[in-house]
Design an enzyme around this catalytic site. Structure first.
Site, short mmCIF file in Angstrom:
data_model
loop_
_atom_site.label_atom_id
_atom_site.label_comp_id
_atom_site.label_asym_id
_atom_site.label_seq_id
_atom_site.Cartn_x
_atom_site.Cartn_y
_atom_site.Cartn_z
CG ASP A 59 -1.66 1.35 1.51
OD1 ASP A 59 -2.37 1.54 0.34
OD2 ASP A 59 -1.97 1.96 2.54
CB SER A 60 0.17 4.86 -0.53
OG SER A 60 -0.85 4.97 0.49
CB CYS A 93 -3.20 0.72 -2.36
SG CYS A 93 -3.39 2.42 -2.65
CD GLU A 97 1.08 6.16 6.25
OE1 GLU A 97 1.96 5.89 6.48
OE2 GLU A 97 0.17 5.05 5.89
CB CYS A 107 -9.06 4.93 1.04
SG CYS A 107 -7.23 5.20 1.66
CG HIS A 154 -4.70 4.88 5.02
ND1 HIS A 154 -3.92 4.44 3.76
CD2 HIS A 154 -3.61 4.98 5.61
CE1 HIS A 154 -2.88 4.53 3.62
NE2 HIS A 154 -2.28 5.05 4.57
N1 DGL Z 1 -4.49 3.40 1.28
C1 DGL Z 1 -4.60 3.86 -0.19
C2 DGL Z 1 -6.16 3.48 -0.78
O1 DGL Z 1 -6.56 2.47 -0.41
C3 DGL Z 1 -4.26 5.15 -0.44
C4 DGL Z 1 -4.13 6.20 0.52
C5 DGL Z 1 -3.32 7.35 -0.03
O2 DGL Z 1 -1.87 7.03 -0.24
O3 DGL Z 1 -3.77 8.37 -0.67
O4 DGL Z 1 -6.42 4.29 -1.71
#
Ligand code: DGL
Length: 264
Positions: free
Chosen positions: A11-12, A74, A153, A185, A187
């Site tokens: 993931d990011s 992600c 984060e 997302c 997160h």
């Molecule tokens: N967790 C990511 C997603 O599912 C991206 C979050 C990000 O880095 O903007 O889209």
């Protein structure tokens, strides 16, 4: 034995740990490798070209370590890079993810669904195609959430800054009659406890982490690649600050573990 090879998940940042948890719960025999590209978070505000380049770099890293499958934990990276990765590695099982529009359209009673996601996901062609396919009978209101990923984060899941930001994104959706919110997302599932304080119990919160784990199981099974022995302990890398990720791991992953620097 190819079935004992690990699965690479990325993931990011730390958001994909919400998916990794579902994979561990469903497939406890699988050895898992996880890369948080936290040195380049958020992906949501970056170009698709940049995200594709990062995704290729991370996929190569997993393949050098013998990965038998990849999971893009992600939504933003999936929208930008999953087609490219499948072209480059046609033999490799690759699981991507997308906002849960189909189950949300089936679940809503008010006929109004809200999508919380990154700017990158919401403006992607893949997301437009998803709406065309599954959302013709419901009203879908999209809400990009800049700034939210950075709060997660930083490990701030319940603090006043996070609450203010999240309330600002969610309240207009509720005011327009949304009874179903898609957490688009990876997160955002970490904000469920806070979200539950902000929305009434009648509002459903839907994410796709468990569905991704089931899809991984199906693909591994189809290729005879499901692990049968004992899993190696999960390994973690971060392109950001490994010590910061190590500190937040017990909260987000449920266990402590060493985090190494991602070389690239
Ligand atoms: N967790 C990511 C997603 O599912 C991206 C979050 C990000 O880095 O903007 O889209």
């Amino acid at each position: 034995m190819p079935e004992m090879a690990p699965v690479g998940v990325f993931d990011s940042g730390v958001g994909g740990l919400s998916v990794l948890r579902e994979i561990r719960a469903l497939l406890p025999r699988e050895s898992l490798l996880y890369v948080a590209d936290s040195g380049h978070v958020p992906y949501g505000e970056k170009s698709a070209d940049f995200i594709r380049e990062r995704s290729h770099r991370i996929a190569e890293f997993f393949i050098e370590r013998g990965a038998k499958a990849l999971v893009l934990a992600c939504n933003t990276a999936t929208a930008a890079a999953v087609a490219d990765l499948r072209d480059r590695y046609p033999q490799l099982p690759i699981v991507g993810m997308e906002p849960a529009v189909k189950p949300a359209a089936a679940a809503t009673r008010s006929g109004v669904v809200g999508v919380l996601a990154t700017t990158g996901t919401l403006k992607s062609a893949k997301f437009a195609a998803l709406l065309d396919r599954f959302a013709s009978d419901v009203r879908v209101i999209t809400q990009p959430c800049p700034g939210l990923v950075e709060r997660i984060e930083a490990g701030d899941l319940m603090g006043s800054d996070t609450r203010r930001l999240l309330a600002g994104y969610v309240e207009p959706l509720l005011a327009q009659g949304c009874d179903t919110l898609i957490l688009g997302c990876t997160h955002y599932p970490f904000l469920r406890p806070l979200l539950q304080q902000l929305v009434s119990a009648s509002v459903s919160l839907i994410d796709t982490g468990a569905a991704v784990a089931r899809q991984l199981q199906r693909l591994l099974d189809a290729d005879g690649l499901l692990a049968e022995g004992r899993a190696e302990p999960c390994r973690f890398w971060s392109s950001g600050d490994p010590a910061a990720m190590q500190e937040i791991l017990p909260t987000l992953w449920g266990d402590s573990a060493r985090v190494d620097r991602f070389p690239g």
